[in-house]
Every structure is written in C-alpha cells, then in structure tokens.
Design an enzyme around this catalytic site. Structure first.
Site, mmCIF file in Angstrom:
data_model
loop_
_atom_site.group_PDB
_atom_site.id
_atom_site.type_symbol
_atom_site.label_atom_id
_atom_site.label_comp_id
_atom_site.label_asym_id
_atom_site.label_seq_id
_atom_site.Cartn_x
_atom_site.Cartn_y
_atom_site.Cartn_z
ATOM 1 C CG HIS A 130 45.501 -16.192 -44.821
ATOM 2 N ND1 HIS A 130 44.262 -16.623 -44.930
ATOM 3 C CD2 HIS A 130 45.454 -14.847 -45.369
ATOM 4 C CE1 HIS A 130 43.639 -15.938 -45.904
ATOM 5 N NE2 HIS A 130 44.329 -15.021 -46.078
ATOM 6 C CB THR A 158 6.155 -7.317 -10.050
ATOM 7 O OG1 THR A 158 6.333 -7.275 -8.561
ATOM 8 C CG2 THR A 158 7.682 -7.920 -10.536
ATOM 9 C CE LYS A 208 55.373 -22.692 -20.421
ATOM 10 N NZ LYS A 208 54.225 -21.789 -20.628
ATOM 11 C CB SER A 239 55.220 -23.743 -15.242
ATOM 12 O OG SER A 239 55.280 -25.115 -15.213
ATOM 13 C CG ASP A 299 -2.006 -0.987 1.209
ATOM 14 O OD1 ASP A 299 -2.242 -1.619 0.158
ATOM 15 O OD2 ASP A 299 -2.587 -1.531 2.242
ATOM 16 C CD GLU A 350 47.054 -17.931 -20.326
ATOM 17 O OE1 GLU A 350 47.975 -18.389 -21.215
ATOM 18 O OE2 GLU A 350 47.044 -17.981 -19.377
#
Length: 479
Positions: free
Chosen positions: A199, A151, A335, A329, A143, A342
């Site tokens: 390519h 909604t 490494k 790694s 109210d 990524e």
C-alpha cells in the site's frame, strides 16, 4: 526465356501505363508497383501510418513458397517460377522496401497490399527475365504471383508469419535477456535485507534479491504465456482462398505451402484445419496481442518499482542508484531522472492500448471474413517491436548499471516500525500495535518504545532481528 543479372531499379523516368480490371492508369516509371497500388495511393492517402515493412518481408516468403509449390506441381513454368522466387526473395530481404508505399488505412482485407506485393514481384520478375514492366510484362500479378491464392487467405497467412518472426526474433530475446540480467542482480543481492512495502507503506522485511526475483518471475511467466499464444498463429489460412472453400486452389495447396514455409523459416507451421475460422476471425492475432499485453504489464511493474526505489536522491527512497545517462532538467542543474524506466512505462501503456484496439477489431468479423486485418497487424507488429526495443534499452542503459544505496537501505530497515510484527506472536497484536503507535507519535525508535511499554531489552534484541524475518531467500531463488 532466360534469367538476367539485373540490379534493382528500373532506370526509367516519367510514367508508364499499367492496367487492372478498372482500366489504365499512369504510374511512376521508376517504381515496380502497378495499377492497383497507384489507385490505393490516391484513394487511401490517410495519415502517415504505412503498412509495416515486416509484413511485406513475410509476404515475400509466402509468395516464394507458393511459387515453389506451383512449380513443383507443374502449374507454373520453371523460368517464371524461378523469376518470381528471385523477386520474392528480394521482397523478403527488404531490398524492395521502397516499393511498398501503402497506408494501414485501406481495404480491411488488405487487398491493396496483397496486390502491391503481386505487382512488384510481377514487374521485377519480368525484368529479371529480360521483359518489360507494365502492360507488356512477362509475369502477371494475378495469374502467376497470386496463383492458387486470394487476398483473404494470403494476407492473414503473411500476418501470422510476420507476427511469429517478429515476436520470436525481436521481442522474446530482448525480454529474456532483461529477465536474465534482473535474475543475476537478484542472486547478487540475495542476502541484502531491506524493508518491504505494501500500500506504499512500510511492511515487514525481505531481501533485495527476493524483490528482484519477483520481477524476473513475472517476466518469465509472461513470456511463457506469450509463447503459448504463438501456437494460434502457427496455423495459416493459406488454401482457403476467397471464403474458406479453397476455390481455385488445388487440393493440398495449403498444406504444401505451409510445409514449404516451415522449410524456409525453420518455424513449425500448418495449414489451419478450419479455413472458415481462419478467414472469418482474427482469434490467433487477438491471442498474441493479449500475450504481448501480458509482457507489458509485467515489464511496467518492474520499471515502475525501479523508478520508485530510485526516487530522491535526498527526499525519496533512493535504495537504487540508476546510471546517470543524461541531464534530467533544463532548469535544475545536476538533476538526473529515471528516463529509461519512464520510456518503458510509456511503451507498456502504448502496448496495452494497442491490445484494446486489436481485441475490438477481432470482434468485427462478419460472415466469411474479418475486415479489420490491416489495423490488427499494424498494432501487433508495433507492440512486438516496442516491447523488444524497450526491454533491450532498459537492460543496457539502466538495469545492468544499477547499484544499491546500502546505507539508505539499512537506514530504512533500522527505522521501520513494522519490525514490531515479529513481536506480535510473543506479546499479542494489540500490545505490539501500541508499541508501533507510540514510537511513531513520539518519534522514538521501536526499541525505545517497546522497552517503555514493558518489553525486556534482551527479548526485543533477540526477537526483532530483520535478518531472521525474511524467510529463506536463498531457497526462494533456488540457490
């Protein structure tokens, strides 16, 4: 009734009784939510995906605007309206985040979340007025808090507002900052000649600056399309109530709430001119999702190119040196991997997938309502946040610290067979191709092969100059 300075928290333990149209139910006494929220906790305990907090923050603004409009029109008593506004402010600020426990997987209209907001604001407002929580509260969720609303128009209004705020405040600034950084690098390296690739094979030269300017331009173009899509969610469903006719909302209510939200947020908003479209479709959200997908596509191109160009350091391209942020790694010492790139690519894939969900959900409108709203807002807000966060991290933790391996770049240029392209207008395509094949098959330099096939050394040195084969990079970058 008067206002009390009451800190957030009920200070109660155990349970209290709340009621709704179904009847009475016990709810945790230390929370502000009511009966419908409690029923949803039981009936929609599906997965771990909660409705986004950003939606509730926008909902707080919507409920505040509605209360202010209702008070100004005399439909809501000043004390009640002021208490609702104060409680809605707390919702918008995030101070009541713990009161929104509902999952994405609920009624497709978002009824449970709308009532969750109504109940929390009603109970908190009652507390601020010195009243009780639950059945004896002074503020009613339907109210008073939901006055003039449904909604079906309130949820999409909050969706649009949350989307606008998230994209403009979180996504766009981070992507723009990334584009700025990429552009700065492009200008810094405008004259560094490198070998191009098409390519995934050697092609004619360009400069590092030209290559980076392509990434910058892609991002800026995608941002422009995203900004254009935001116009579609600047039109709000408020005022349409149940099916678009505006039943139980006074004339001009939607326009007044949209104007109030414009004042509160500084964002230009209007009440949608056709409420039947606003309730029956999700077209605006589909457009924004597509805009976010476009940013993801451009961002993925840049991130993927960066990790290819950084590959190595001995057996790859290694034209870029990425910052060494962490070991790459658990078994190979020394490494280092392109982890920021990524992570960015994974984010972009996620956004592209979420856009597919949004598009499918957008097609599911039936008659006067599309009942796929929770999954759409969850995915759009998730995409907006992921893109902003990923762009920011890529910039700070990688792009700003990227350096060039100039020796490797020069070596690639010197050894490239595609420099023979410059000879083609002078000696013909077939003869130029024979020179390239000879150099490749015999492992000689392009110069040696050309001289062996009859090209004068002086002519070769004059014509095959990589620096003259890149066009006008400074013009290309507006320098």
């Amino acid at each position: 009734m008067g206002h009390k300075d009451i800190p957030i928290g009920t200070g109660a333990t155990g349970t209290r009784t709340e009621t709704d149209a179904i009847g009475a139910i016990d709810v945790p006494a230390d929370h502000y939510w009511g009966a419908q929220t409690q029923r949803s906790i039981v009936h929609f305990d599906i997965g771990d995906d909660l409705m986004p907090r950003a939606l509730y923050h926008a909902y707080g603004l919507v409920k505040k605007a509605a209360a202010l409009v209702n008070a100004e029109a005399g439909r809501l008593e000043p004390d009640l309206a002021d208490a609702v506004v104060r409680a809605a402010d707390e919702v918008a600020s995030g101070a009541l985040d713990a009161e929104f426990p509902l999952h994405v997987w609920q009624s497709g209209s978002g009824t449970q979340s709308n009532m969750n907001v109504n109940e929390v604001i009603a109970n908190r407002a009652s507390q601020l007025l010195g009243g009780e929580l639950g059945t004896g509260r002074l503020v009613h969720p339907n109210d008073h808090v939901n006055l003039g609303q449904s909604t079906n128009d309130g949820f999409p209004t909050a969706m649009h507002l949350a989307t606008l705020l998230a994209v403009r405040e979180r996504t766009v600034p981070q992507v723009e900052a990334l584009a700025d950084t990429i552009g700065r690098k492009a200008r810094e390296w405008v004259d560094v000649v490198k070998i191009g690739r098409t390519h995934l094979q050697d092609a004619t030269p360009l400069t590092v600056g030209q290559e980076w300017s392509g990434w910058e331009s892609q991002l800026r173009d995608a941002l422009a399309r995203l900004d254009q899509s935001l116009q579609a969610v600047g039109a709000l469903a408020v005022g349409g109530t149940a099916v678009g006719t505006g039943i139980n909302a006074p004339d001009g209510f939607g326009d007044a709430v949209a104007l109030k939200l414009t004042e509160l947020t500084g964002t230009a908003l209007i009440s949608a001119p056709n409420k039947f479209a606003a309730l029956g479709s999700l077209d605006g959200m589909v457009a924004v999702s597509a805009g976010l997908r476009g940013v993801a596509v451009a961002l993925m191109k840049a991130a993927n190119d960066m990790r290819w160009l950084a590959s190595g350091p001995r057996a790859g391209l290694h034209e870029l040196r990425l910052p060494e942020n962490e070991p790459g790694s658990s078994i190979m010492p020394g490494k280092v991997n392109p982890t920021q790139q990524e992570a960015t690519v994974m984010v972009c894939l996620q956004v592209i997938g979420e856009d597919a969900i949004v598009a499918a959900a957008g097609s599911q409108g039936t008659f006067q309502l599309n009942t796929m709203r929770p999954i759409v807002i969850a995915n759009v807000l998730h995409s907006a946040r992921l893109l902003g966060d990923a762009a920011g991290h890529l910039r700070v933790h990688s792009v700003e610290g990227i350096e060039l391996d100039r020796d490797r770049i020069a070596s690639h240029v010197d050894r490239s067979l595609m420099l023979v392209t410059a000879l083609s207008p002078h000696i013909g395509y077939d003869r130029a191709a024979a020179i390239a094949h000879k150099a490749d098959h015999e492992g000689t330099t392009l110069r040696e092969a050309a001289i062996a096939l009859g090209v004068e050394a002086a002519d070769f040195d004059r014509i095959v100059d990589p620096a003259t084969m890149v066009g006008d990079p400074r013009r290309d970058l507006g320098l």
